[in-house]
Design an enzyme around this catalytic site. Sequence first.
Site, PDB file in Angstrom:
ATOM      1  N   SER A 100       0.607  -0.725   0.184  1.00 39.44           N
ATOM      2  CA  SER A 100      -0.031  -0.055  -0.399  1.00 39.44           C
ATOM      3  C   SER A 100       0.811   1.210  -0.086  1.00 39.44           C
ATOM      4  O   SER A 100       0.364   1.964  -0.160  1.00 39.44           O
ATOM      5  CB  SER A 100      -1.045   0.081   1.455  1.00 39.44           C
ATOM      6  N   LYS A 111      -5.773   3.779   8.688  1.00 39.79           N
ATOM      7  CA  LYS A 111      -5.494   4.438   8.332  1.00 39.79           C
ATOM      8  C   LYS A 111      -5.770   5.918   8.485  1.00 39.79           C
ATOM      9  O   LYS A 111      -5.101   6.680   8.579  1.00 39.79           O
ATOM     10  CB  LYS A 111      -5.233   4.115   6.457  1.00 39.79           C
TER      11      LYS A 111
END
Length: 762
Positions: free
Chosen positions: A665, A708
């Site tokens: 990611s 996140k």
Amino acid sequence: MLVIPVYDTLILSNVQIHVQEEVFSAAEIENIKNEDTFLIVPIREQKERGSLCADDFYEIGILAQASSVTNADGNLLFQVETGERVRIQDVFVQEDRVDASYEIVVDENDLSPEEAESCLREFKQYAEALVKDVPGNAVIRSYIRRWKTMHEAATNIGGYLALDAEERFAILAENSLKKRYHLLLESIRQMLSIRSVNEEIKNKMTKEQQDAYKVAAIRKQMKYLEEELQELDDENLSEAELFAKKIEAAGMPEEARREADRVLHRFEMEGSSGHEYGTLYDYLDFVTTLSWKEEPEMPLDLAKARKVLDKEHYGLDKVKKRVLEQLAVTSLKGRQTGSILLFTGAPGTGKTSMGHSIAEAMGRKYVRISLGGIRDEAEIRGHRRTYVGAMAGRIMEGIRRAGVSNPVMVLDEIDKLASEIHGDPASALLEVLDPEQNVSFVDHYLNVPYDLSKVFFICTANSTESIPKPLMDRMEVISLSGYTPVEKYHIARKHLLPKAVKDAGLKKGQVAIQQKALKTIIDEYTMEAGVRGLKKQLDKICRYAAVQLLEQEQEKVVVTEQNLHDILGKKHLHHDEALKKTMPGVATGLAWTQAGGEILFIETLFTKGSGKIQITGQLGDVMKESAEIAFTLAKAVYANQKKDFDKTDIHIHVPEGATPKDGPSAGITLFTALSSLILEKPVKKQLAMTGELSLRGEVLPIGGLPEKLMAAQRAGVKTVLIPQKNVEDLEEIPEEIRKKLTIIPVGKIQEVARESLGVELP
Ligand code: ADP
């Protein structure tokens, strides 16, 4: 707070007593010396300290302080002062100490001072009558005359009254002072009629009363004698006979019974001097303390269950909803069916405490088994008894601790199970959790099947990554992604602070934290997905308040933004500065870690060389691959820049701190850092991003978006780039977070470059 269990003692509030060293265990003496306030809580039956469980404690106890410890003839003498009565809420039993949470209960003061005075007088009369025939009673009498309150009198004389644990407790639990005094007078009168002393006082009673007391007294005496006889009977039994009696009473299924009888036979043959004596004894002790009986089915009261869950946990609506569904199905089916719930999330998000609430909601016992670091299959399944120092596995040990066959069992940190040379603990666990197999789970130590199907299992984990697939297949993941600042605020107000106040021995209202101060604690003193750090800070404040209240004789401590720094010390480090001062070659990414989400900085630099990549920092292999993809792509995209990529090396560094668990990611972040370096253009301020990158420049979806985004918001990021394909996941994100961030979905690197650097790529 520390709990000291007492059995044959009547201790009431606001009295001073002297207690001799022998009364406490060595561990308790240490604990008392370390923490001067503790709880004295009566237990239902006389038990070894090590074998107590939460249910042994009555629900009312008393606050106490050891005001001084003197050394009389080499023995310690504790002066203990008791305070208010408390209602015990949760009891936590550990090996060498017991703790409990509590709330103060107030007496119903329905006795006028005159009445209290006359009760005390009456009580003293009785007490003097009691010691009438005791040699040297003059001293005792003068002692009795000095009693100032009924409680003092009762506590001193309690040991001489023929009261059983229930009756002693009834006196302690009585809220009305009047009724409590009557209970006490009643018991002392009974005592007197047993001894038939002091005609004078007896004459005050009517004939009827006397008879009634006598009958009651004789009954009681008989009950005591019977109990004593039973005990004597047991005392006269040999150990083997005692085990035989226990085996008979345990209600084991046939196979277990046969095994127990077989071991018992060997035990008898072996005798106490035989070298196998100890092992056989332990086994018999283990099987006879296990609960073999089926527990009565308790119908589920869904409304009550919902209330319990709501009472103990703020928010978590989806989790609660799913839990209630599971409870309903379990209740209808009579056993746990379908998948086992696996709570995942960062530390302090309420996974374990949720397990505890579920037990309470179901009205069942709770046991927690920590699986962290277990390497050996035998720790789950037990050792064979031929093995020296053999023990039962943790599952059966948990069942024994629970004392029932149907507890709620929380298997904590299932992701930390290690599989190694000593067999595979995960496959043993699979057997425990599989409804097809756990009806007859065989622990090697026990060596006979035990039915685990009535146990309600719950597992917890920080991440599902390292959980073996077959185990995962049995479980349904319920993710607790962390709390927003507003949620944390409410959790602190409703749950953490009241608990911290109580734990510090303070009263409600003695500590107040102003709204702004609490917000500052959340935003600037803690950086976490859960609430563990927050809890620690609040505990710290309450300890500080306790000292202030005692030392400065203040009535109340108010925490404001101004005095916060003095109380809590330095703030946590913030990324603010780094986010605001950007420079070419640096980009901010978002990572998912075991502790929730984190932001991470990716730094890049060109050095003279030959087109190699050097990567440093805590990066896994996957991240290294991402770095290579990003570099290849950058070389292709910026081919017409003046840079001669063949004559330079690129160094990529991710400073320590965040240890990302998911390498890919960071793809678009790596690409952005490189673009910024090549174009010598800094990335926009307070901007972070997450997204995997394909070699063709597409932005691919990622996991852990809620964690996140929350991390981004905590760290002070204002704009976040997320993969276009993750847009659906935004529904999962709390409104509060979405409002605070500008979230820009991106599908291609062209969009990434436009949003982060303001450049248009072909
Ligand atoms: P975990 O098992 O996820 O690490 P715990 O269950 O140990 O976390 O929770 C840590 C502390 O935070 C406990 O005291 C718990 O009661 C409290 N807590 C966590 N979430 C909530 C919540 N939603 N409401 C109230 N208290 C909470």
